[in-house]
Design a protein around this motif. Structure first.
Motif, PDB file in Angstrom:
ATOM      1  N   MET A   1       0.705  -1.167   0.025  1.00 44.18           N
ATOM      2  CA  MET A   1      -0.034   0.094   0.091  1.00 44.18           C
ATOM      3  C   MET A   1       0.822   1.241   0.103  1.00 44.18           C
ATOM      4  SD  MET A   1      -3.557  -0.782   0.715  1.00 44.18           S
ATOM      5  CE  MET A   1      -4.210   0.688   0.704  1.00 44.18           C
ATOM      6  N   ALA A   2       0.467   2.229  -0.808  1.00 48.98           N
ATOM      7  CA  ALA A   2       1.195   3.297  -0.774  1.00 48.98           C
ATOM      8  C   ALA A   2       0.706   4.392   0.322  1.00 48.98           C
ATOM      9  CB  ALA A   2       0.877   4.160  -2.156  1.00 48.98           C
ATOM     10  N   SER A   3       1.644   4.896   0.844  1.00 52.83           N
ATOM     11  CA  SER A   3       1.275   5.963   1.945  1.00 52.83           C
ATOM     12  C   SER A   3       0.428   7.168   1.276  1.00 52.83           C
ATOM     13  CB  SER A   3       2.547   6.656   2.525  1.00 52.83           C
ATOM     14  OG  SER A   3       3.288   7.591   1.697  1.00 52.83           O
ATOM     15  N   SER A   4      -0.401   7.756   2.574  1.00 51.53           N
ATOM     16  CA  SER A   4      -1.327   8.818   2.343  1.00 51.53           C
ATOM     17  C   SER A   4      -0.334   9.980   1.595  1.00 51.53           C
ATOM     18  CB  SER A   4      -2.044   8.991   3.421  1.00 51.53           C
ATOM     19  OG  SER A   4      -1.115   9.608   4.498  1.00 51.53           O
ATOM     20  N   GLY A   5       0.590  10.220   2.287  1.00 57.47           N
ATOM     21  CA  GLY A   5       1.514  11.232   1.581  1.00 57.47           C
ATOM     22  C   GLY A   5       1.923  11.057   0.101  1.00 57.47           C
ATOM     23  N   PHE A   6       2.187   9.790  -0.250  1.00 59.20           N
ATOM     24  CA  PHE A   6       2.602   9.511  -1.630  1.00 59.20           C
ATOM     25  C   PHE A   6       1.328   9.718  -2.557  1.00 59.20           C
ATOM     26  CE2 PHE A   6       3.245   6.534  -4.807  1.00 59.20           C
ATOM     27  CZ  PHE A   6       4.482   7.053  -5.623  1.00 59.20           C
ATOM     28  N   ARG A   7       0.358   9.277  -2.040  1.00 57.53           N
ATOM     29  CA  ARG A   7      -0.808   9.461  -2.920  1.00 57.53           C
ATOM     30  C   ARG A   7      -1.153  11.125  -3.009  1.00 57.53           C
ATOM     31  NH1 ARG A   7      -4.399   6.787   0.717  1.00 57.53           N
ATOM     32  NH2 ARG A   7      -2.870   5.435   1.610  1.00 57.53           N
ATOM     33  N   LEU A   8      -0.941  11.789  -2.116  1.00 56.98           N
ATOM     34  CA  LEU A   8      -1.377  13.058  -2.130  1.00 56.98           C
ATOM     35  C   LEU A   8      -0.102  13.768  -3.130  1.00 56.98           C
ATOM     36  CD1 LEU A   8      -1.772  14.460   1.584  1.00 56.98           C
ATOM     37  CD2 LEU A   8      -3.565  14.443  -0.384  1.00 56.98           C
ATOM     38  N   GLN A   9       1.002  13.358  -3.259  1.00 53.06           N
ATOM     39  CA  GLN A   9       1.830  13.757  -4.043  1.00 53.06           C
ATOM     40  C   GLN A   9       1.495  13.434  -5.443  1.00 53.06           C
ATOM     41  OE1 GLN A   9       6.114  13.061  -3.261  1.00 53.06           O
ATOM     42  NE2 GLN A   9       5.427  12.602  -0.989  1.00 53.06           N
ATOM     43  N   LEU A  10       1.123  12.449  -5.639  1.00 53.64           N
ATOM     44  CA  LEU A  10       0.669  11.914  -7.145  1.00 53.64           C
ATOM     45  C   LEU A  10      -0.753  12.653  -7.521  1.00 53.64           C
ATOM     46  CD1 LEU A  10       0.840   7.995  -7.086  1.00 53.64           C
ATOM     47  CD2 LEU A  10       2.295   9.820  -8.278  1.00 53.64           C
ATOM     48  N   GLN A  11      -1.361  13.453  -6.487  1.00 53.50           N
ATOM     49  CA  GLN A  11      -2.397  14.357  -6.984  1.00 53.50           C
ATOM     50  C   GLN A  11      -1.937  15.586  -7.119  1.00 53.50           C
ATOM     51  OE1 GLN A  11      -5.151  13.613  -3.651  1.00 53.50           O
ATOM     52  NE2 GLN A  11      -5.669  11.713  -4.084  1.00 53.50           N
ATOM     53  N   GLY A  12      -0.617  16.064  -6.988  1.00 53.85           N
ATOM     54  CA  GLY A  12      -0.188  17.460  -7.245  1.00 53.85           C
ATOM     55  C   GLY A  12      -0.014  18.240  -5.890  1.00 53.85           C
ATOM     56  N   PRO A  28       3.987  40.933  24.617  1.00 50.29           N
ATOM     57  CA  PRO A  28       4.006  41.268  23.314  1.00 50.29           C
ATOM     58  C   PRO A  28       5.249  41.749  22.450  1.00 50.29           C
ATOM     59  CG  PRO A  28       2.974  42.860  24.650  1.00 50.29           C
ATOM     60  CD  PRO A  28       3.451  41.738  25.331  1.00 50.29           C
ATOM     61  N   LYS A  29       6.419  42.140  23.145  1.00 53.10           N
ATOM     62  CA  LYS A  29       7.562  42.568  22.391  1.00 53.10           C
ATOM     63  C   LYS A  29       8.505  41.394  22.056  1.00 53.10           C
ATOM     64  CE  LYS A  29       7.757  47.221  24.386  1.00 53.10           C
ATOM     65  NZ  LYS A  29       8.571  48.203  25.353  1.00 53.10           N
ATOM     66  N   ILE A  30       8.033  40.054  22.594  1.00 57.99           N
ATOM     67  CA  ILE A  30       8.688  39.039  22.605  1.00 57.99           C
ATOM     68  C   ILE A  30       8.143  38.270  21.498  1.00 57.99           C
ATOM     69  CG2 ILE A  30       9.443  36.772  23.414  1.00 57.99           C
ATOM     70  CD1 ILE A  30       9.934  37.993  25.885  1.00 57.99           C
ATOM     71  N   ILE A  31       8.885  37.749  19.976  1.00 60.37           N
ATOM     72  CA  ILE A  31       8.391  37.112  19.183  1.00 60.37           C
ATOM     73  C   ILE A  31       8.872  35.780  19.285  1.00 60.37           C
ATOM     74  CG2 ILE A  31       8.431  36.838  16.500  1.00 60.37           C
ATOM     75  CD1 ILE A  31       8.464  39.821  16.474  1.00 60.37           C
ATOM     76  N   GLN A  32       7.959  34.653  18.918  1.00 59.51           N
ATOM     77  CA  GLN A  32       8.153  33.289  19.069  1.00 59.51           C
ATOM     78  C   GLN A  32       8.097  32.704  17.662  1.00 59.51           C
ATOM     79  OE1 GLN A  32       9.630  32.019  21.839  1.00 59.51           O
ATOM     80  NE2 GLN A  32       8.810  29.800  21.751  1.00 59.51           N
ATOM     81  N   SER A  33       8.826  31.612  17.392  1.00 57.31           N
ATOM     82  CA  SER A  33       8.654  30.854  15.933  1.00 57.31           C
ATOM     83  C   SER A  33       8.010  29.442  16.226  1.00 57.31           C
ATOM     84  CB  SER A  33      10.169  30.712  15.513  1.00 57.31           C
ATOM     85  OG  SER A  33      10.058  29.929  14.224  1.00 57.31           O
ATOM     86  N   TYR A  34       7.012  29.277  14.980  1.00 61.32           N
ATOM     87  CA  TYR A  34       6.467  28.051  15.147  1.00 61.32           C
ATOM     88  C   TYR A  34       6.623  27.498  13.994  1.00 61.32           C
ATOM     89  CZ  TYR A  34       2.758  24.335  15.438  1.00 61.32           C
ATOM     90  OH  TYR A  34       2.180  23.038  15.169  1.00 61.32           O
ATOM     91  N   ILE A  35       7.174  26.195  13.576  1.00 66.44           N
ATOM     92  CA  ILE A  35       7.403  25.575  12.174  1.00 66.44           C
ATOM     93  C   ILE A  35       6.393  24.560  11.842  1.00 66.44           C
ATOM     94  CG2 ILE A  35       8.661  24.089  10.613  1.00 66.44           C
ATOM     95  CD1 ILE A  35       9.989  27.038  11.554  1.00 66.44           C
ATOM     96  N   TRP A  36       5.530  24.913  10.885  1.00 63.67           N
ATOM     97  CA  TRP A  36       4.367  24.077  10.484  1.00 63.67           C
ATOM     98  C   TRP A  36       4.731  23.355   9.046  1.00 63.67           C
ATOM     99  CZ3 TRP A  36       1.170  24.110   6.022  1.00 63.67           C
ATOM    100  CH2 TRP A  36       0.355  23.453   5.854  1.00 63.67           C
ATOM    101  N   GLN A  37       4.279  22.168   8.985  1.00 68.54           N
ATOM    102  CA  GLN A  37       5.055  21.355   7.668  1.00 68.54           C
ATOM    103  C   GLN A  37       3.742  20.320   7.234  1.00 68.54           C
ATOM    104  OE1 GLN A  37       8.367  18.827   7.565  1.00 68.54           O
ATOM    105  NE2 GLN A  37       9.131  20.284   5.862  1.00 68.54           N
ATOM    106  N   GLU A  38       3.421  20.281   6.080  1.00 67.28           N
ATOM    107  CA  GLU A  38       2.480  19.572   5.651  1.00 67.28           C
ATOM    108  C   GLU A  38       2.172  19.430   4.146  1.00 67.28           C
ATOM    109  OE1 GLU A  38      -0.373  16.922   5.991  1.00 67.28           O
ATOM    110  OE2 GLU A  38      -0.058  18.085   8.107  1.00 67.28           O
TER     111      GLU A  38
END
Length: 89
Positions: A1-12, A28-38
């Protein structure tokens, strides 16, 4: 079975990474960083937009800026259909 990520890649879909900078609610003077990946579709980025809508609706830290990087990992020229199957032990 292909992974869901691979199937999504085939869909563009391609791998999208967003560096989200936000201000801390109590400091509020302090800036924080958050990394999102999908996996997401360029250029509309519906998954990232849903996440940012959730953030603005539900979280206290106001957004400062969002930097987006996107890459299609599988391109049409890189995919070939074969009529053979090879099994590896």
């Amino acid at each position: 079975m292909a992974s869901s990520g691979f199937r999504l890649q085939l869909q563009g879909y391609g791998l999208t990474t967003a560096n989200i900078l936000y201000r801390l609610p109590d400091y509020p003077k302090i800036i924080q960083s958050y990394i999102w990946q999908e996996y997401d579709l360029h250029p509309e980025f519906p998954e990232l937009r849903k996440f940012l809508d959730f953030w603005m609706r539900s979280l206290d830290g106001p957004l400062h800026s969002v930097t987006v990087a996107h890459s299609n990992l599988i391109k049409p020229a890189e995919l070939k259909l074969l009529d053979k199957e090879f099994k590896v032990h």
